[in-house]
Design a protein around this motif. Structure first.
Motif, PDB file in Angstrom:
ATOM      1  N   GLY A   4       0.794  -1.225   0.000  1.00  0.00           N
ATOM      2  CA  GLY A   4       0.000   0.000   0.000  1.00  0.00           C
ATOM      3  C   GLY A   4       0.827   1.275   0.000  1.00  0.00           C
ATOM      4  O   GLY A   4       0.262   2.368  -0.007  1.00  0.00           O
ATOM      5  N   VAL A   5       2.142   1.131   0.030  1.00  0.00           N
ATOM      6  CA  VAL A   5       3.007   2.318   0.017  1.00  0.00           C
ATOM      7  C   VAL A   5       3.907   2.268  -1.218  1.00  0.00           C
ATOM      8  O   VAL A   5       4.596   1.272  -1.454  1.00  0.00           O
ATOM      9  N   LYS A   6       3.855   3.350  -1.969  1.00  0.00           N
ATOM     10  CA  LYS A   6       4.637   3.466  -3.199  1.00  0.00           C
ATOM     11  C   LYS A   6       6.070   2.961  -3.015  1.00  0.00           C
ATOM     12  O   LYS A   6       6.729   3.274  -2.034  1.00  0.00           O
ATOM     13  N   THR A   7       6.517   2.170  -3.958  1.00  0.00           N
ATOM     14  CA  THR A   7       7.875   1.624  -3.922  1.00  0.00           C
ATOM     15  C   THR A   7       8.495   1.854  -5.294  1.00  0.00           C
ATOM     16  O   THR A   7       8.039   1.285  -6.280  1.00  0.00           O
ATOM     17  N   THR A   8       9.518   2.699  -5.360  1.00  0.00           N
ATOM     18  CA  THR A   8       9.995   3.152  -6.668  1.00  0.00           C
ATOM     19  C   THR A   8      11.339   2.584  -7.093  1.00  0.00           C
ATOM     20  O   THR A   8      11.692   2.659  -8.267  1.00  0.00           O
ATOM     21  N   ALA A   9      12.121   2.065  -6.158  1.00  0.00           N
ATOM     22  CA  ALA A   9      13.500   1.646  -6.448  1.00  0.00           C
ATOM     23  C   ALA A   9      14.291   2.794  -7.080  1.00  0.00           C
ATOM     24  O   ALA A   9      15.226   2.571  -7.839  1.00  0.00           O
ATOM     25  N   GLU A  16       7.701   4.998 -10.717  1.00  0.00           N
ATOM     26  CA  GLU A  16       7.320   6.240 -10.033  1.00  0.00           C
ATOM     27  C   GLU A  16       5.982   6.115  -9.309  1.00  0.00           C
ATOM     28  O   GLU A  16       5.797   6.684  -8.229  1.00  0.00           O
ATOM     29  N   ASN A  17       5.048   5.392  -9.899  1.00  0.00           N
ATOM     30  CA  ASN A  17       3.717   5.288  -9.298  1.00  0.00           C
ATOM     31  C   ASN A  17       3.348   3.874  -8.880  1.00  0.00           C
ATOM     32  O   ASN A  17       2.181   3.537  -8.763  1.00  0.00           O
ATOM     33  N   PHE A  18       4.344   3.063  -8.668  1.00  0.00           N
ATOM     34  CA  PHE A  18       4.051   1.660  -8.355  1.00  0.00           C
ATOM     35  C   PHE A  18       3.729   1.482  -6.873  1.00  0.00           C
ATOM     36  O   PHE A  18       4.510   1.843  -6.004  1.00  0.00           O
ATOM     37  N   VAL A  19       2.552   0.916  -6.614  1.00  0.00           N
ATOM     38  CA  VAL A  19       2.142   0.655  -5.225  1.00  0.00           C
ATOM     39  C   VAL A  19       1.971  -0.856  -5.046  1.00  0.00           C
ATOM     40  O   VAL A  19       1.009  -1.442  -5.537  1.00  0.00           O
ATOM     41  N   PRO A  20       2.905  -1.495  -4.350  1.00  0.00           N
ATOM     42  CA  PRO A  20       2.791  -2.948  -4.164  1.00  0.00           C
ATOM     43  C   PRO A  20       1.568  -3.302  -3.321  1.00  0.00           C
ATOM     44  O   PRO A  20       1.102  -2.480  -2.512  1.00  0.00           O
ATOM     45  N   ARG A  72       2.300  -4.600 -17.291  1.00  0.00           N
ATOM     46  CA  ARG A  72       1.490  -4.954 -16.123  1.00  0.00           C
ATOM     47  C   ARG A  72       1.500  -3.906 -15.018  1.00  0.00           C
ATOM     48  O   ARG A  72       0.620  -3.847 -14.177  1.00  0.00           O
ATOM     49  N   TYR A  73       2.538  -3.089 -14.998  1.00  0.00           N
ATOM     50  CA  TYR A  73       2.645  -2.018 -13.994  1.00  0.00           C
ATOM     51  C   TYR A  73       3.741  -1.090 -14.466  1.00  0.00           C
ATOM     52  O   TYR A  73       4.490  -1.408 -15.404  1.00  0.00           O
ATOM     53  N   GLY A  74       3.866   0.014 -13.785  1.00  0.00           N
ATOM     54  CA  GLY A  74       4.963   0.927 -14.096  1.00  0.00           C
ATOM     55  C   GLY A  74       4.699   1.776 -15.318  1.00  0.00           C
ATOM     56  O   GLY A  74       3.613   1.774 -15.894  1.00  0.00           O
ATOM     57  N   LEU A  75       5.745   2.494 -15.692  1.00  0.00           N
ATOM     58  CA  LEU A  75       5.632   3.446 -16.793  1.00  0.00           C
ATOM     59  C   LEU A  75       5.297   2.756 -18.108  1.00  0.00           C
ATOM     60  O   LEU A  75       5.737   1.638 -18.356  1.00  0.00           O
ATOM     61  N   ARG A  76       4.471   3.421 -18.920  1.00  0.00           N
ATOM     62  CA  ARG A  76       4.284   2.968 -20.297  1.00  0.00           C
ATOM     63  C   ARG A  76       4.336   4.174 -21.210  1.00  0.00           C
ATOM     64  O   ARG A  76       3.668   5.164 -20.984  1.00  0.00           O
ATOM     65  N   GLU A  77       5.170   4.081 -22.237  1.00  0.00           N
ATOM     66  CA  GLU A  77       5.127   5.075 -23.313  1.00  0.00           C
ATOM     67  C   GLU A  77       4.286   4.437 -24.396  1.00  0.00           C
ATOM     68  O   GLU A  77       4.666   3.438 -24.983  1.00  0.00           O
TER      69      GLU A  77
END
Lengths: 481, 482, 95
Positions: free
Chosen positions: A86-91, A97-101, A332-337
């Motif tokens: 539930g807390v953004k995890t960006t590595a 940038e907007n990934f929330v596990p 499936r998640y993360g940035l997409r251009e």
């Protein structure tokens, strides 16, 4: 408000148990510190609401005096490499940038179970690839320690946010991850204790992978005593990680009872490399005397393949990374251009989502695994890794611990070593060998240089003998070099 | 086997190798706890590994390892005490990790073989290896005009890839090989062999050559999911290759797809422009070590395998090779046969099952196990034949309606009123009536017109409305007329 | 072993990372520097040395075959840039 920045976890635990302070007070203090020290850019995400809620729960438990965890009520920072439910995890990446596990890493889960309080997610080099925290998509982190000439310095990396946060009193301790030195090197640059345990001690489940055969979590703390407490709370056998060790986890604080008298400390001449800073060399010699005073026996040892450790590492780690980071494809998640063509979508997403250093390593890693080059690079590196590991095995037949400097140089100004990746890689030259061999290794502060910048010493131990490593670290710590 | 393609320049031999992918019948996936259940809403049987979430890690399913070992033992193969999982790297939307966990240099099972029963006799087909790997997810191309939809329910399911030597020489042999493999997998329970659901599918390597010459360039036909399609794909592909070579062109080694609607294979351009899979050992998984004790223990747990059963059937029931093969091809069929043959004549039982019953099933395109036909039902009918209450011919006529009815043999035969009259008194009465009605014929017969015997039999049968037992009729009639 | 532009482009494609023409030469130089440096390893005699696959030398833990799907497709697709009726969505793939 009382200033808690000068005390360590061990002391705070005492104050909490004596009910002189509350977890909420501690948490509020650190929240204020984090807000005041924003310019250091230690945190990517603050989780103050969660922290206050956790603090309240800890206070209730402390009131009742039951079910107390090892770190009950202790506010910490969590490297943004550990997935938090539930807390953004960006590595540290634009890619996430907007990934929330929707799941929790085992290491963070263990810490929460032990009563630790999460203040936020600390800044880091993108996907843990870096030695200065300058590759983070969320901006570089400043080392709270400034040189006498007042330049802004790097905190080291990749766990730079964690180290800077602890050094500047924004939390008691923080988690780090170490692939080639990412815990020890920033700890050294910030005058702290950084401990990478034996590979397999901490579960890698839920930790964003960089190089799976090397990645290992560990703590960054102010004191050796805190490092023992943190590690105790972080590690466990985990059936969700196939490389998690079933070896008995000792009480790490027992290092206090460990006597160095008669122990053999190995001094590898290969670590006194060309370009090793003179002042660091001087501190190293002082540390030798500390161990002599403890009654330990100092012996010269040889680790003949040390020179090849760094090139070996820069084949193996990027190769593994090239597969580990293939999942960041914009599907499936993360940035997409966006693109109407799938291949184009992949290529632009990954070109835009990854920073230069990550891309460089992914290209290298892909290259060394590709048809025609695998044997010359990757397979060769695996064989040299075996030789490096054998070096340690042979050395540990003659000695119990190995003493080396942590880094060839102290923290350097931001902007330096930016133009030449190789120069940056050399930062890890003394920490990488222990990573390749999966050995426990600690960096402790051995005082400052003439410019008032901290110098770190590294102690490497046999597999699963963390206690002797902590004991040796403690000897340096106590001597106040 | 003499299968050749006739080209303009003469005969061409077909060389075939099969890579069979068998989904292991496990509850959970190879490296995750997600369910392997078929169907279900999209992305509902998905764990972190199966959708490649950051920080997800694989943990191997022991059952799948055991099934691979059992399968290896059943195909007479060497079980490798140390095997390694590798990452096979490529980008595809239904491959969420960006790599497939597979085994490359060190598979769990090494060299083995199995026997197929061709019309010319038994033939040994070599098996190169068997390895464990993850299945991919499913890309759905036809539900949305602009997009492909991705469902990862199948992603991470355990597959055994079983690679044959290029020992097969005809579409029939390929079919026999797949059938034999399927019967073994079903027998030990490692795979349900359901090809429609894609639980068993094959990549077929096809090349052609002039007899006794060097191996030709091969094409791989991916993912063929029925035995019939395997045969058709081979026939088409072999002919295509012959035509290309005979027109002076060269075969390009490539991956092709079989289109069952057109009965053609076509090139899979664009799937992967580059086949550099960059295999390397998966650092998330230590080597898989299998102890000798474990192999021995699993060996002891093996059921009777199709070939063992076949030998037993041949000696115990005096079956021919062919009948034994057909009856042991499928565990359900062999169990069925054994239930029916208990205390009954095996020749009669075999002919009724492998001829009458099988042709009924074939006609109705149904598997025995899917039909409602029980061994008791077949046995009931056979008992009427054995006791002489109905004739073989009658039984054959009644067979199909009987199978379609819900009645047991006794009720069905009563309802149809076909029970044979074997009672000698009753038959004698009929005969007496026929002889009395035809005094002239009786006279002629006694004077040497032997042919008239058939006339009397016919009349008696007519009188009995076909129910009289012909053997009884013959016997009494002979007595009466001498 | 030094590489040329065509290899950089080829590897970029394999890694699915678009490399702009303007970046290509700089990247090429950096890669050649790094590769030149790792070429040091050629000096090491590794005759008869087994490749080290892992430092982990305990036996692999095996899981019991129990199924447990904890996540709904809402959660699984929660972070997805494009989804539809529980599916992930990508531009049409032609097979």
């Amino acid at each position: 408000m009382t200033d808690f920045s000068a005390i360590d976890i061990t002391e705070a635990k005492k104050l909490l148990s004596q009910k002189q302070i509350t977890a909420t007070e501690l948490t509020e203090f650190f929240i204020k510190q984090i807000e005041e020290k924003k310019e250091l850019n230690c945190f990517i995400t603050n989780t103050f609401d969660i922290a206050l809620k956790m603090a309240k729960e800890s206070d209730e438990k402390i009131q009742k005096g039951s079910d107390l965890g090892i770190l009950e009520g202790i506010p910490i920072g969590m490297k943004d490499l550990f997935c938090t439910d539930g807390v953004k995890t960006t590595a540290g990446s634009k890619m996430l940038e907007n990934f929330v596990p929707f799941y929790e890493s085992t290491v963070s889960q263990n810490l929460w179970k032990n009563g630790a309080i999460m203040l936020g997610k600390t800044n880091m080099d993108e996907f843990a690839m870096g030695s200065a925290n300058t590759t983070s998509f969320f901006g570089n982190v400043l080392n709270p320690i400034r040189s006498d000439d007042q330049k802004d310095l790097v905190p080291g990396g990749s766990s730079g946010g964690s180290a800077a946060a602890v050094a500047s009193g924004q939390c008691f301790a923080a988690t780090g991850s170490d692939t080639g030195g990412s815990i020890r090197q920033p700890a050294s640059f910030c005058g702290l204790v950084g401990f990478k345990p034996t590979y397999g001690r901490c579960s890698r489940f839920g930790m964003v992978a960089f190089a799976s055969s090397l990645d290992q979590a560990g703590p960054i703390t102010k004191t050796v005593s805190d490092a023992a407490l943190m590690l105790q709370s972080m590690c466990s056998y985990d059936d969700k990680d196939s490389t998690s060790s079933k070896k008995l986890i000792p009480n790490f604080s027992d290092y206090k009872k460990f006597d160095l008298k008669g122990k053999k400390i190995g001094l590898p001449n290969e670590y006194i490399i060309e370009g090793l800073n003179e002042e660091i060399k001087k501190k190293f010699d002082q540390c030798i005397n500390i161990f002599k005073d403890c009654g330990a026996e100092l012996i010269d040892i040889t680790l003949p393949h040390t020179n090849y450790a760094l090139p070996t590492y820069y084949i193996i780690a990027p190769a593994e990374a090239s597969a580990n980071l293939a999942r960041y494809d914009g599907v499936r998640y993360g940035l997409r251009e966006n693109s109407e063509n799938l291949d184009d979508l992949y290529q632009t997403t990954r070109a835009s989502g990854f920073g230069d250093e990550v891309k460089r390593r992914l290209i290298i890693g892909t290259y060394v695994l590709s048809a025609g080059y695998y044997d010359a690079y990757y397979l060769k590196a695996l064989k040299v890794r075996q030789l490096i590991s054998n070096d340690f095995k042979n050395a540990f037949e003659k000695c119990d611990l190995i003493l080396t400097p942590t880094t060839p140089n102290v923290a350097f100004p931001i902007g330096e070593k930016q133009n030449d990746p190789l120069e940056m890689y050399l930062n890890d030259v003394l920490t990488v060998p222990a990573s390749l061999a999966g050995l426990p290794a600690i960096s402790v502060s051995a005082g400052n240089n003439n410019n008032n910048l901290p110098i770190g010493m590294q102690i490497i131990g046999r597999p699963f003998e963390e206690i002797s490593v902590l004991a040796a670290g403690s000897a340096i710590e106590l001597s106040k070099v | 086997m003499s299968f050749f393609i006739e080209g303009d320049t003469g005969k061409w031999e077909v060389v075939l190798g099969l890579e069979v992918h068998a989904q292991i019948k496990s509850n959970s996936k190879l490296f995750s706890t997600a369910s392997t259940e078929w169907g279900g809403d999209p992305n509902t049987h998905v764990e972190l590994v199966d959708c490649g979430m950051p920080g997800a890690l694989p943990v191997i399913n022991e059952f799948c390892v055991n099934q691979a070992i059992l399968t290896g033992l059943s195909i007479n193969a060497k079980i490798n005490e140390k095997s390694i999982f590798d990452r096979k790297n490529y980008f595809y939307p239904d491959l969420p990790q960006g790599y497939q966990i597979s085994q490359f240099e060190f598979p769990i099972v090494g060299n083995g073989f199995l026997m197929i029963q061709t019309k010319e006799g038994e033939k040994r087909i070599g098996i190169t290896r068997l390895h464990l790997e993850q299945d991919a997810g499913k890309s759905i191309h036809d539900q949305d005009i602009k997009n492909t939809l991705i469902d990862l329910n199948r992603s991470g399911c355990a597959l055994m890839e079983i690679v044959s030597e290029p020992d097969l020489r005809s579409p029939e042999e390929a079919a026999l090989y797949v059938k034999k493999l399927r019967s073994i997998l079903r027998c030990i329970g490692s795979c349900d062999g359901n090809m429609e659901k894609g639980n068993l599918r094959a990549d077929v390597n096809v090349s052609v050559r002039k007899p006794d010459s060097e191996m030709g360039t091969r094409c791989e036909i991916k993912n063929v999911n029925s035995i019939k399609f395997i045969q058709k794909a081979i026939e088409y592909e072999a002919r295509r290759q012959v035509e290309i070579i005979e027109s002076g062109k060269k075969i390009i080694q490539e991956t092709r797809l079989f289109d069952p609607n057109k009965g053609e294979t076509r090139s899979m351009r664009g799937k992967e422009e580059s086949h550099d899979y960059r295999y390397f050992p998966d650092p998330d998984l230590p080597p898989l070590i299998i102890s000798k004790e474990k192999i021995e223990e699993l060996k002891r747990s093996l059921p009777e395998l199709p070939d063992e059963k076949k030998s037993r059937f041949i000696s115990e029931y005096s079956l021919t090779d062919y009948d034994a093969e057909v009856l042991t091809d499928d565990q359900y069929v062999s169990d069925f046969f054994e239930e029916v043959v208990k205390n009954r004549d095996s020749k009669l039982v075999v002919s009724w099952i492998s001829v009458e019953l099988f042709s009924y099933l074939k006609k109705n395109s149904i598997e025995l196990s899917e039909s409602k036909i029980t061994s008791k039902k077949i046995a009931g009918l056979l008992d009427y034949i054995i006791s002489g209450k109905i004739s073989n011919r009658q039984a054959k006529e009644l067979f199909e309606p009987y199978l379609k009815s819900n009645l047991e043999a006794k009720d069905f035969i009563e309802k149809m009123g076909v029970e044979q009259v074997s009672d000698e008194g009753e038959v004698e009465g009929l005969i007496n009536r026929v002889l009395q009605e035809n005094p002239k014929m009786v006279e002629d017969y006694k004077n040497g017109k032997d042919k008239l015997f058939g006339f009397f039999v016919g009349q008696v049968m007519k009188e009995s409305k076909g129910k009289a037992n012909p053997q009884v009729v013959n016997k009494i009639l002979k007595d009466k007329l001498t | 072993m030094s590489i040329d532009n065509s290899i950089v482009r080829k590897v970029g494609k394999l890694a699915k990372i678009k490399i702009k023409e303007s970046e290509e030469n700089k990247l090429l130089d950096e890669l050649n520097n790094i590769l030149g440096w790792v070429d040091e390893l050629k000096k090491v005699d590794t005759e008869g040395v087994e490749p080290m696959l892992s430092v982990f030398n305990e036996s692999m833990n095996m899981r019991e075959d129990k199924s447990d799907s904890k996540f709904s497709n809402n959660l699984i697709t929660k972070n997805s840039p494009e989804k539809k009726a529980g599916f992930f969505v990508v531009p049409k793939v032609v097979e």
